[in-house]
Scaffold this motif. Sequence first.
Motif, PDB file in Angstrom:
ATOM      1  N   VAL A   1     -17.718  12.741  -8.659  1.00  0.00           N
ATOM      2  CA  VAL A   1     -17.210  11.830  -7.625  1.00  0.00           C
ATOM      3  C   VAL A   1     -16.059  10.994  -8.177  1.00  0.00           C
ATOM      4  CG1 VAL A   1     -17.784   9.780  -6.270  1.00  0.00           C
ATOM      5  CG2 VAL A   1     -19.348  11.724  -6.293  1.00  0.00           C
ATOM      6  N   THR A   2     -16.177  10.544  -9.419  1.00  0.00           N
ATOM      7  CA  THR A   2     -15.128   9.744 -10.045  1.00  0.00           C
ATOM      8  C   THR A   2     -13.826  10.530 -10.165  1.00  0.00           C
ATOM      9  OG1 THR A   2     -16.732   8.457 -11.316  1.00  0.00           O
ATOM     10  CG2 THR A   2     -14.471   8.487 -12.140  1.00  0.00           C
ATOM     11  N   ILE A   3     -13.915  11.794 -10.567  1.00  0.00           N
ATOM     12  CA  ILE A   3     -12.724  12.638 -10.704  1.00  0.00           C
ATOM     13  C   ILE A   3     -12.034  12.814  -9.361  1.00  0.00           C
ATOM     14  CG2 ILE A   3     -11.923  14.981 -11.211  1.00  0.00           C
ATOM     15  CD1 ILE A   3     -14.217  15.079 -13.331  1.00  0.00           C
ATOM     16  N   ILE A   4     -12.817  13.126  -8.318  1.00  0.00           N
ATOM     17  CA  ILE A   4     -12.243  13.333  -6.983  1.00  0.00           C
ATOM     18  C   ILE A   4     -11.629  12.045  -6.456  1.00  0.00           C
ATOM     19  CG2 ILE A   4     -12.820  13.876  -4.583  1.00  0.00           C
ATOM     20  CD1 ILE A   4     -14.910  15.852  -5.708  1.00  0.00           C
ATOM     21  N   ALA A   5     -12.305  10.915  -6.689  1.00  0.00           N
ATOM     22  CA  ALA A   5     -11.773   9.624  -6.252  1.00  0.00           C
ATOM     23  C   ALA A   5     -10.446   9.319  -6.934  1.00  0.00           C
ATOM     24  CB  ALA A   5     -12.784   8.511  -6.536  1.00  0.00           C
ATOM     25  N   ALA A   6     -10.338   9.654  -8.215  1.00  0.00           N
ATOM     26  CA  ALA A   6      -9.093   9.411  -8.954  1.00  0.00           C
ATOM     27  C   ALA A   6      -7.941  10.224  -8.365  1.00  0.00           C
ATOM     28  CB  ALA A   6      -9.282   9.762 -10.428  1.00  0.00           C
ATOM     29  N   CYS A   7      -8.218  11.476  -8.011  1.00  0.00           N
ATOM     30  CA  CYS A   7      -7.177  12.321  -7.417  1.00  0.00           C
ATOM     31  C   CYS A   7      -6.738  11.779  -6.061  1.00  0.00           C
ATOM     32  CB  CYS A   7      -7.682  13.758  -7.280  1.00  0.00           C
ATOM     33  SG  CYS A   7      -7.954  14.599  -8.857  1.00  0.00           S
ATOM     34  N   GLN A   8      -7.708  11.287  -5.278  1.00  0.00           N
ATOM     35  CA  GLN A   8      -7.369  10.724  -3.975  1.00  0.00           C
ATOM     36  C   GLN A   8      -6.542   9.440  -4.123  1.00  0.00           C
ATOM     37  OE1 GLN A   8      -7.418  11.959  -1.140  1.00  0.00           O
ATOM     38  NE2 GLN A   8      -6.934  10.189   0.122  1.00  0.00           N
ATOM     39  N   LEU A   9      -6.857   8.637  -5.133  1.00  0.00           N
ATOM     40  CA  LEU A   9      -6.059   7.439  -5.391  1.00  0.00           C
ATOM     41  C   LEU A   9      -4.608   7.798  -5.693  1.00  0.00           C
ATOM     42  CD1 LEU A   9      -8.437   5.176  -7.523  1.00  0.00           C
ATOM     43  CD2 LEU A   9      -7.405   4.599  -5.322  1.00  0.00           C
ATOM     44  N   ALA A  10      -4.418   8.916  -6.402  1.00  0.00           N
ATOM     45  CA  ALA A  10      -3.055   9.375  -6.699  1.00  0.00           C
ATOM     46  C   ALA A  10      -2.311   9.682  -5.406  1.00  0.00           C
ATOM     47  CB  ALA A  10      -3.103  10.604  -7.603  1.00  0.00           C
ATOM     48  N   ASN A  11      -3.008  10.303  -4.439  1.00  0.00           N
ATOM     49  CA  ASN A  11      -2.391  10.597  -3.146  1.00  0.00           C
ATOM     50  C   ASN A  11      -2.044   9.324  -2.391  1.00  0.00           C
ATOM     51  OD1 ASN A  11      -2.279  13.363  -3.222  1.00  0.00           O
ATOM     52  ND2 ASN A  11      -4.280  13.667  -2.307  1.00  0.00           N
ATOM     53  N   LEU A  12      -2.976   8.359  -2.399  1.00  0.00           N
ATOM     54  CA  LEU A  12      -2.737   7.106  -1.687  1.00  0.00           C
ATOM     55  C   LEU A  12      -1.588   6.329  -2.320  1.00  0.00           C
ATOM     56  CD1 LEU A  12      -6.422   5.986  -1.010  1.00  0.00           C
ATOM     57  CD2 LEU A  12      -4.810   6.987   0.609  1.00  0.00           C
TER      58      LEU A  12
END
Length: 226
Positions: free
Chosen positions: A82-93
Motif C-alpha cells: 500500500v505504501t509503494i502504491i501511495a507513493a506512486c500516486q503522490l508522484a502523479n498528484l
Amino acid sequence: MKAIKSWAPEDRPRERLLANGAGSLSKAELLAILIGSGVPGKSAVDIMRGILSDYGDSLMSLAKVSVQELMRYEGIGEAKAVTIIAACQLANLRLKEDLPKRMRIKDTTDTVDYFRPLLQDLQIEECHLLLLDQGMAVKGSVLLSRGGIAGASVDVRCLLRHAILGQAVAVVLCHNHPSGRTQPSRDDDNLTKKVNDACRAVGIRLVDHVIFAGDAYYSYHENGKI
C-alpha cells in the motif's frame, strides 16, 4: 548483501537524503526509505531495485500494479505494498499541482497535460468533464462517472447540468481505456455525438473528447471528428 544498518553512513538512504537532499537518491533508494526494512540477505534497496527492474524502472508502470501483485515479492506485505502504491500516486498528484491554477486550453496537448496525472494509471474507467470560460481558461473539472474495466456510463443530462451550473462556455470530455487501446469504441463515438448535439442545443461548445490509454491518447478534435 549487508543490511542498510551495517552500511557506511554515507551509503544509507536516510543519511544521504539528510546530507545531500532527496535528489541524490535513486527511485529504489527513495522507495526503500518508505518500506523501511528488507529481509535476511536482502536490504530494502535490493527489494525495490528488483521490483522496479520488473516494471522497466518506471514509477508509471509500478503505479498500475495491485497490492496482491506486490505482495508476491519477498519482504513485501500488505502495508508495504500500500505504501509503494501511495507513493506512486503522490508522484502523479505532484504533476497535477505543478499545472497553473488558471491554465488555458490552447490545444489537445494542454488537455493531456491536465488529465494525464489523473487518468493514465487508473485500472478502472473514469469519465471527466473539463469546464472552460470564454477565454478557454480552466474553471474546473467534474467526475461524471466511474466504472469497471469494461467502461463507465455517462448521463448526458447530468453532463449538461454541470456545464450550465459551472457557467462553462466550452467543455472537454475526457476518459481512459484501462485496456490500453486508444482507438475509440462505437459507444465512444455515440457518446461524443450525443454530447456534441446536446451542447450545441444550449450554446456550449464541445472542444474535444480525449481518450487516454497509458502514455498514449486519442483526440477526436485532432482526428477531425469534432
